[in-house]
Design a protein around this motif. Structure first.
Motif, PDB file in Angstrom:
ATOM      1  N   ALA A 241      -7.718  -5.025  -4.466  1.00  0.00           N
ATOM      2  CA  ALA A 241      -7.626  -4.042  -3.334  1.00  0.00           C
ATOM      3  C   ALA A 241      -6.725  -4.578  -2.448  1.00  0.00           C
ATOM      4  O   ALA A 241      -6.170  -5.775  -2.362  1.00  0.00           O
ATOM      5  CB  ALA A 241      -9.158  -4.228  -2.568  1.00  0.00           C
ATOM      6  N   MET A 242      -6.128  -3.950  -1.600  1.00  0.00           N
ATOM      7  CA  MET A 242      -5.049  -4.237  -0.885  1.00  0.00           C
ATOM      8  C   MET A 242      -4.910  -3.034   0.286  1.00  0.00           C
ATOM      9  O   MET A 242      -5.624  -2.174   0.494  1.00  0.00           O
ATOM     10  CB  MET A 242      -3.626  -4.021  -1.360  1.00  0.00           C
ATOM     11  CG  MET A 242      -3.275  -2.857  -2.015  1.00  0.00           C
ATOM     12  SD  MET A 242      -1.806  -2.924  -2.958  1.00  0.00           S
ATOM     13  CE  MET A 242      -1.859  -1.503  -4.052  1.00  0.00           C
ATOM     14  N   THR A 243      -4.331  -3.470   1.606  1.00  0.00           N
ATOM     15  CA  THR A 243      -4.262  -2.680   2.720  1.00  0.00           C
ATOM     16  C   THR A 243      -3.156  -1.514   2.123  1.00  0.00           C
ATOM     17  O   THR A 243      -2.590  -1.527   1.333  1.00  0.00           O
ATOM     18  CB  THR A 243      -3.653  -3.271   3.826  1.00  0.00           C
ATOM     19  OG1 THR A 243      -2.332  -3.765   3.409  1.00  0.00           O
ATOM     20  CG2 THR A 243      -4.455  -4.281   4.273  1.00  0.00           C
ATOM     21  N   ILE A 244      -3.299  -0.256   3.113  1.00  0.00           N
ATOM     22  CA  ILE A 244      -2.503   0.960   2.792  1.00  0.00           C
ATOM     23  C   ILE A 244      -1.102   0.609   2.890  1.00  0.00           C
ATOM     24  O   ILE A 244      -0.628   1.358   2.435  1.00  0.00           O
ATOM     25  CB  ILE A 244      -3.149   2.045   3.608  1.00  0.00           C
ATOM     26  CG1 ILE A 244      -4.740   2.332   3.319  1.00  0.00           C
ATOM     27  CG2 ILE A 244      -2.488   3.225   3.523  1.00  0.00           C
ATOM     28  CD1 ILE A 244      -5.256   3.432   4.377  1.00  0.00           C
ATOM     29  N   ASN A 245      -0.772  -0.002   3.943  1.00  0.00           N
ATOM     30  CA  ASN A 245       0.440  -0.531   4.221  1.00  0.00           C
ATOM     31  C   ASN A 245       1.170  -1.253   2.846  1.00  0.00           C
ATOM     32  O   ASN A 245       2.383  -0.827   2.525  1.00  0.00           O
ATOM     33  CB  ASN A 245       0.544  -1.655   5.333  1.00  0.00           C
ATOM     34  CG  ASN A 245       0.104  -1.003   6.642  1.00  0.00           C
ATOM     35  OD1 ASN A 245      -0.306   0.266   6.605  1.00  0.00           O
ATOM     36  ND2 ASN A 245      -0.023  -2.021   7.813  1.00  0.00           N
ATOM     37  N   LYS A 246       0.547  -1.960   2.301  1.00  0.00           N
ATOM     38  CA  LYS A 246       1.079  -2.876   1.110  1.00  0.00           C
ATOM     39  C   LYS A 246       1.247  -1.768  -0.053  1.00  0.00           C
ATOM     40  O   LYS A 246       1.955  -2.038  -0.869  1.00  0.00           O
ATOM     41  CB  LYS A 246       0.181  -3.913   0.735  1.00  0.00           C
ATOM     42  CG  LYS A 246       0.187  -5.032   1.488  1.00  0.00           C
ATOM     43  CD  LYS A 246       1.566  -5.689   1.467  1.00  0.00           C
ATOM     44  CE  LYS A 246       1.314  -7.099   2.465  1.00  0.00           C
ATOM     45  NZ  LYS A 246       2.639  -7.726   2.513  1.00  0.00           N
ATOM     46  N   SER A 247       0.586  -0.638   0.032  1.00  0.00           N
ATOM     47  CA  SER A 247       0.530   0.588  -1.216  1.00  0.00           C
ATOM     48  C   SER A 247       1.477   1.248  -1.116  1.00  0.00           C
ATOM     49  O   SER A 247       1.934   2.134  -2.262  1.00  0.00           O
ATOM     50  CB  SER A 247      -0.941   1.087  -1.054  1.00  0.00           C
ATOM     51  OG  SER A 247      -1.015   1.861  -0.498  1.00  0.00           O
ATOM     52  N   GLN A 248       2.484   1.181  -0.134  1.00  0.00           N
ATOM     53  CA  GLN A 248       3.411   2.273   0.111  1.00  0.00           C
ATOM     54  C   GLN A 248       4.480   1.982  -0.915  1.00  0.00           C
ATOM     55  O   GLN A 248       4.935   0.601  -1.393  1.00  0.00           O
ATOM     56  CB  GLN A 248       4.103   2.015   1.589  1.00  0.00           C
ATOM     57  CG  GLN A 248       3.032   2.596   2.587  1.00  0.00           C
ATOM     58  CD  GLN A 248       3.783   2.568   3.743  1.00  0.00           C
ATOM     59  OE1 GLN A 248       4.971   2.774   4.081  1.00  0.00           O
ATOM     60  NE2 GLN A 248       2.968   2.038   4.947  1.00  0.00           N
ATOM     61  N   ARG A 249       5.087   3.110  -1.384  1.00  0.00           N
ATOM     62  CA  ARG A 249       5.962   3.043  -2.645  1.00  0.00           C
ATOM     63  C   ARG A 249       5.677   2.714  -4.048  1.00  0.00           C
ATOM     64  O   ARG A 249       6.259   2.258  -4.799  1.00  0.00           O
ATOM     65  CB  ARG A 249       7.355   2.188  -2.256  1.00  0.00           C
ATOM     66  CG  ARG A 249       7.971   2.758  -0.936  1.00  0.00           C
ATOM     67  CD  ARG A 249       9.262   1.720  -0.300  1.00  0.00           C
ATOM     68  NE  ARG A 249       8.445   0.524  -0.013  1.00  0.00           N
ATOM     69  CZ  ARG A 249       9.235  -0.527   0.177  1.00  0.00           C
ATOM     70  NH1 ARG A 249      10.538  -0.656   0.148  1.00  0.00           N
ATOM     71  NH2 ARG A 249       8.641  -1.746   0.349  1.00  0.00           N
ATOM     72  N   GLN A 250       4.483   2.523  -4.121  1.00  0.00           N
ATOM     73  CA  GLN A 250       3.671   2.160  -5.444  1.00  0.00           C
ATOM     74  C   GLN A 250       3.272   3.331  -5.950  1.00  0.00           C
ATOM     75  O   GLN A 250       2.661   4.214  -5.534  1.00  0.00           O
ATOM     76  CB  GLN A 250       2.819   1.010  -5.215  1.00  0.00           C
ATOM     77  CG  GLN A 250       3.439  -0.455  -4.481  1.00  0.00           C
ATOM     78  CD  GLN A 250       2.192  -1.405  -4.877  1.00  0.00           C
ATOM     79  OE1 GLN A 250       1.680  -1.499  -5.699  1.00  0.00           O
ATOM     80  NE2 GLN A 250       2.260  -2.407  -3.854  1.00  0.00           N
ATOM     81  N   SER A 251       3.399   3.284  -7.515  1.00  0.00           N
ATOM     82  CA  SER A 251       2.974   4.240  -8.081  1.00  0.00           C
ATOM     83  C   SER A 251       1.581   3.966  -8.728  1.00  0.00           C
ATOM     84  O   SER A 251       1.429   3.077  -9.724  1.00  0.00           O
ATOM     85  CB  SER A 251       3.874   4.561  -9.413  1.00  0.00           C
ATOM     86  OG  SER A 251       5.140   5.155  -8.942  1.00  0.00           O
ATOM     87  N   LEU A 252       0.579   4.552  -8.667  1.00  0.00           N
ATOM     88  CA  LEU A 252      -0.807   4.352  -8.954  1.00  0.00           C
ATOM     89  C   LEU A 252      -1.517   5.732  -9.256  1.00  0.00           C
ATOM     90  O   LEU A 252      -1.623   6.715  -8.776  1.00  0.00           O
ATOM     91  CB  LEU A 252      -1.739   3.765  -7.806  1.00  0.00           C
ATOM     92  CG  LEU A 252      -1.214   2.494  -6.933  1.00  0.00           C
ATOM     93  CD1 LEU A 252      -2.117   2.152  -5.819  1.00  0.00           C
ATOM     94  CD2 LEU A 252      -1.205   1.317  -8.269  1.00  0.00           C
ATOM     95  N   SER A 253      -2.118   5.764 -10.660  1.00  0.00           N
ATOM     96  CA  SER A 253      -2.743   6.969 -11.217  1.00  0.00           C
ATOM     97  C   SER A 253      -3.945   7.243 -10.815  1.00  0.00           C
ATOM     98  O   SER A 253      -4.426   8.130 -10.463  1.00  0.00           O
ATOM     99  CB  SER A 253      -2.664   6.857 -12.569  1.00  0.00           C
ATOM    100  OG  SER A 253      -3.722   5.616 -13.197  1.00  0.00           O
ATOM    101  N   LYS A 254      -4.882   6.014 -10.280  1.00  0.00           N
ATOM    102  CA  LYS A 254      -6.154   6.218  -9.587  1.00  0.00           C
ATOM    103  C   LYS A 254      -6.181   5.188  -8.512  1.00  0.00           C
ATOM    104  O   LYS A 254      -5.804   3.945  -8.770  1.00  0.00           O
ATOM    105  CB  LYS A 254      -7.309   5.746 -10.670  1.00  0.00           C
ATOM    106  CG  LYS A 254      -7.288   6.872 -12.039  1.00  0.00           C
ATOM    107  CD  LYS A 254      -8.279   6.263 -13.069  1.00  0.00           C
ATOM    108  CE  LYS A 254      -8.539   7.334 -14.225  1.00  0.00           C
ATOM    109  NZ  LYS A 254      -7.060   7.803 -14.767  1.00  0.00           N
ATOM    110  N   VAL A 255      -6.845   5.769  -7.545  1.00  0.00           N
ATOM    111  CA  VAL A 255      -6.817   4.875  -6.068  1.00  0.00           C
ATOM    112  C   VAL A 255      -8.350   5.242  -5.664  1.00  0.00           C
ATOM    113  O   VAL A 255      -8.831   6.241  -5.641  1.00  0.00           O
ATOM    114  CB  VAL A 255      -5.997   5.702  -5.181  1.00  0.00           C
ATOM    115  CG1 VAL A 255      -6.048   4.766  -3.745  1.00  0.00           C
ATOM    116  CG2 VAL A 255      -4.337   5.322  -5.575  1.00  0.00           C
ATOM    117  N   GLY A 256      -8.809   3.928  -5.174  1.00  0.00           N
ATOM    118  CA  GLY A 256     -10.242   4.051  -4.589  1.00  0.00           C
ATOM    119  C   GLY A 256      -9.953   3.794  -3.088  1.00  0.00           C
ATOM    120  O   GLY A 256      -9.221   3.033  -2.754  1.00  0.00           O
ATOM    121  N   LEU A 257     -10.712   4.721  -2.163  1.00  0.00           N
ATOM    122  CA  LEU A 257     -10.659   4.477  -0.919  1.00  0.00           C
ATOM    123  C   LEU A 257     -11.994   3.716  -0.296  1.00  0.00           C
ATOM    124  O   LEU A 257     -13.088   4.241  -0.505  1.00  0.00           O
ATOM    125  CB  LEU A 257     -10.330   5.625  -0.141  1.00  0.00           C
ATOM    126  CG  LEU A 257      -8.947   6.437  -0.496  1.00  0.00           C
ATOM    127  CD1 LEU A 257      -8.781   7.575   0.396  1.00  0.00           C
ATOM    128  CD2 LEU A 257      -7.801   5.337  -0.083  1.00  0.00           C
TER     129      LEU A 257
END
Length: 257
Positions: A241-257
């Motif tokens: 898991a990571m913060t929304i800020n760290k996930s920017q510009r990354q390609s993820l096919s499945k994301v859990g919130l």
């Protein structure tokens, strides 16, 4: 820059940055700068939109609309999001996003226990900056090793780092930008040694490259800590898991919130 470009044209002294084109990036409208121990007003005033140069800025907007393929979106409300398939491809394309670091840490610890591999513990080496204590006439005996080990400054690795082969991790500092080893880069652990950790980059333009992460000594810059100390540890953190800020510009096919 005004002083430099005034040599070419005298009127450049009246232009921001001497008339040179400057591009500002980042989501400064969505994510405000972090200013510790300041009120909401000071934080808003520190943003780019409140700067005196904002009137000279030109806002660039997207010209194409990108739609999400809703058929690929799935939802999960339990640990099966990672537990059902620990395959290599799934680990690269999946992530859980949350708002607070406390929630991130709880999720990472829970999923790490479910990971079906033997764990390896790495303890940091923490030491005081004696020059700081001598200069400020402070008794360093008040801060034992246990006190230093319990500190968790922002942007610093934790004292007890627990890892397993195949676990996704992220870098906490810039190591080698040309090789794609930057702050926030996601990697996957390949091998756990005593002095180095072998990992494979799973994000960015250097996907697939393998690298070795050594122990590095860091001094925290957190102003909430009233003294200076040094921590020697691997600059890694578990990244299920990571913060929304760290996930920017990354390609993820499945994301859990």
């Amino acid at each position: 820059m005004k002083d430099i470009f005034t040599c070419d044209l005298h009127t450049n002294s009246k232009l921001p940055f001497g008339g040179k084109t400057i591009v500002f990036g980042g989501d400064f409208r969505q994510i405000l700068p972090v200013i510790p121990n300041e009120s909401r007003q000071e934080i808003v005033n520190a943003s780019l939109c409140s700067s005196y140069i904002w009137s000279n800025c030109k806002v660039l907007t997207l010209t194409k609309k990108h739609e999400v393929n809703c058929s690929r979106i799935q939802y999960s409300r339990n640990d099966n999001f990672f537990k059902m398939d620990f395959g290599y491809r799934r680990r690269k394309e999946r992530a859980i996003l949350a708002l607070k670091n406390e929630v991130i840490q709880e999720i990472n610890e829970r999923l790490l226990k479910l990971f079906p591999e033997a764990q390896q513990e790495y303890l940091s080496s923490d030491s005081l900056s004696y020059a700081y204590f001598v200069h400020n006439n402070i008794d360093e005996t008040l801060y034992s090793t246990d006190v230093l080990n319990g500190l968790r400054p922002l942007g610093m690795p934790i004292h007890k780092l627990v890892l397993k082969v195949g676990v996704p991790v992220k870098l906490l500092r810039n190591i080698d930008q040309k090789s794609g080893l930057c702050n926030g880069t996601r990697l996957q652990v390949i091998a756990l040694g005593k002095r180095v950790i072998e990992a494979e980059i799973i994000y960015g333009s250097n996907i697939g490259n393998r690298t070795f992460i050594p122990r590095i000594s860091l001094t925290p810059s957190d102003k909430r800590i009233p003294f200076i100390f040094q921590r020697r540890q691997f600059l890694l953190a578990v990244c299920f898991a990571m913060t929304i800020n760290k996930s920017q510009r990354q390609s993820l096919s499945k994301v859990g919130l």
